[in-house]
Design an enzyme around this catalytic site. Structure first.
Site, PDB file in Angstrom:
ATOM      1  N   LYS A 135       1.049  -1.066   0.056  1.00 44.19           N
ATOM      2  CA  LYS A 135       0.019  -0.054   0.062  1.00 44.19           C
ATOM      3  C   LYS A 135       0.761   1.153   0.024  1.00 44.19           C
ATOM      4  CE  LYS A 135      -3.644  -2.508  -0.331  1.00 44.19           C
ATOM      5  NZ  LYS A 135      -4.301  -3.190   0.560  1.00 44.19           N
TER       6      LYS A 135
HETATM    7  C1  LIG Z   1      -5.439  -4.404   0.840  1.00 42.34           C
HETATM    8  C2  LIG Z   1      -6.821  -4.264   0.719  1.00 42.34           C
HETATM    9  C3  LIG Z   1      -7.547  -4.666   2.034  1.00 42.34           C
HETATM   10  C4  LIG Z   1      -7.114  -5.294   3.176  1.00 42.34           C
HETATM   11  O1  LIG Z   1      -5.983  -4.749   3.764  1.00 42.34           O
HETATM   12  P1  LIG Z   1      -5.267  -5.451   4.974  1.00 42.34           P
HETATM   13  O2  LIG Z   1      -4.472  -4.211   5.637  1.00 42.34           O
HETATM   14  O3  LIG Z   1      -4.396  -6.331   4.443  1.00 42.34           O
HETATM   15  O4  LIG Z   1      -6.220  -6.128   6.008  1.00 42.34           O
HETATM   16  C5  LIG Z   1      -9.004  -4.290   2.055  1.00 42.34           C
HETATM   17  N1  LIG Z   1      -9.595  -3.602   0.833  1.00 42.34           N
HETATM   18  C6  LIG Z   1      -9.007  -3.543  -0.147  1.00 42.34           C
HETATM   19  C7  LIG Z   1      -9.740  -2.765  -1.168  1.00 42.34           C
HETATM   20  C8  LIG Z   1      -7.542  -3.818  -0.338  1.00 42.34           C
HETATM   21  O5  LIG Z   1      -6.987  -3.481  -1.608  1.00 42.34           O
END
Ligand SMILES: *Cc1c(COP(=O)(O)O)cnc(C)c1O
Length: 385
Positions: free
Chosen positions: A184
């Site tokens: 991210k």
């Molecule tokens: C990455 C992601 C998540 C989950 O994030 P985590 O921190 O791994 O729980 C949820 N929704 C979307 C759209 C994502 O891309």
């Protein structure tokens, strides 16, 4: 052709984060403690003073948001088929029923008109996902919130640094979850945060994030602490750690620089791909795109080749790619549990069939971006009809 493989994604972490993690380990306070509090404050400041609870993941944030909002069995939550499994799983984990509505053709975000059409007397919440870093139409969703008395729970996993009309995602007055997973825009390895507009609800979420205990370990084990605690609810183990927060603080310091880099690289890719039979990702007027992803779409009607062939051909040319997303209703579990079928959400399906996510991350050079665009051009040109 490139000599070396360009990975689809690399986190922007280095000596800065390593030093911060090492310092934290040497301090011997490695779980939730003072640094997590500092990270919450810094993130809150970044979001213009929004109330923030740091957690173990975005998924944990969405889960606790639904629970704290009192959503459970018998309730319906409307979301998009164009998302990661986590968005739908948490709705099921609280015992509620996920209801899908199709996306906008340009942004890939949940279409507020179609979400409105899916509202029933059981609807308690709508969960828009800010796909790729393009903010969902929050003006429209907040209008639905106010008109129908439903909650809006925002999946902001892609959208730290996204803004609309100068307002950052996280400041639209709704429960909003962010992800700090490795890929991210800001990473703590694993981690997340939840923006909670109501103070009382934030207290409850803090308690639920740590087994339901009345006070956390820092309050119990520091010099001024007290051993006593009470269990207020059957909670979860969803807290952030100080090792993660140490990384997060360093990452926040460079977030603006990382975002500038993403924007410049996205622009570079778009200029390199201009004129090809593709749909370039763009931002609507007034929108600040966080460029978490670069979701390129092929104009399949103009090409003798498809997305999967493009991915293979790019791999042969040393370029890594990904696909966002395999629509929720294509997965076997949801099909058997919810009765969803292919053909039900044609816009999400068309987006998916044409989509390939190109590499886009701050560590890339302009020359890397040029290689990506040149490789796509090289593959598509012989396919032109
Ligand atoms: C990455 C992601 C998540 C989950 O994030 P985590 O921190 O791994 O729980 C949820 N929704 C979307 C759209 C994502 O891309």
């Amino acid at each position: 052709m490139r000599e070396t493989f360009l990975p689809y994604n690399l986190p922007e972490v280095g000596d800065d984060e390593a030093e911060a993690v090492l310092q934290t380990i040497r301090s011997r306070w490695i779980t939730r403690g003072p640094l997590t509090g500092q990270f919450e404050e810094a993130l809150s400041e970044y979001l213009g003073g929004a109330r923030v609870v740091a957690l173990s993941s975005c998924t944990a944030g969405l889960h606790l948001a639904l629970l704290a909002a009192g959503i459970g069995p018998g309730d319906e939550v409307i979301t998009t088929p164009y998302t990661f499994a986590a968005s739908v799983n948490v709705i099921m984990h609280v015992g509620a029923t996920p209801v899908l509505a199709d996306i906008e053709e340009d942004t890939g975000n949940l279409d507020p008109n179609l979400a409105e059409a899916a509202i029933t007397s059981r609807t308690r919440a709508i969960m828009p996902v800010h796909f790729a870093g393009h903010p969902a139409d929050m003006e429209a969703f907040n209008e639905l919130r106010d008109r129908y008395g439903v909650r809006i729970v925002e999946d902001g996993a892609h959208a730290l640094a996204s803004a609309s009309q100068g307002r950052k995602v996280g400041t639209f007055g709704n429960l909003t979850a962010f992800s700090f997973y490795a890929t991210k825009n800001l990473t703590t390895g694993e981690g997340g945060a939840l923006v909670v507009p109501e103070a009382e609800m934030a207290d409850r979420i803090r308690v639920l994030s740590l087994h339901g205990l009345s006070q956390n370990a820092w309050n119990r084990y520091s010099q001024k602490g007290s051993w006593h605690y009470d269990v207020k609810a059957p909670g979860f183990k969803f807290n952030m750690t100080d090792i993660e927060a140490a990384m997060g603080l360093r990452q926040l310091n460079k977030l603006d620089a990382m975002q500038n880099r993403r924007t410049a690289l996205a622009d570079r890719l778009s200029r390199g791909l201009a004129g090809l039979p593709v749909v370039l990702p763009t931002a609507r007027p007034g929108v600040s795109h966080a460029w978490h992803l670069y979701p390129l779409r092929l104009r399949l009607d103009q090409l003798d080749g498809d997305r999967s062939q493009l991915i293979e051909a790019l791999q042969d040319r040393n370029i890594g790619t990904s696909v966002h997303f395999i629509p929720i209703h294509f997965h076997s579990y949801y099909q058997s549990r919810m009765g969803w079928k292919r053909g039900q959400f044609p816009r999400a399906e068309a987006f998916f069939e044409a989509e390939v996510s190109l590499p886009l991350y701050p560590a890339m050079s302009f020359s890397d971006a040029d290689d990506v665009a040149a490789a796509v051009r090289d593959v598509l040109t012989p396919w032109l009809r």
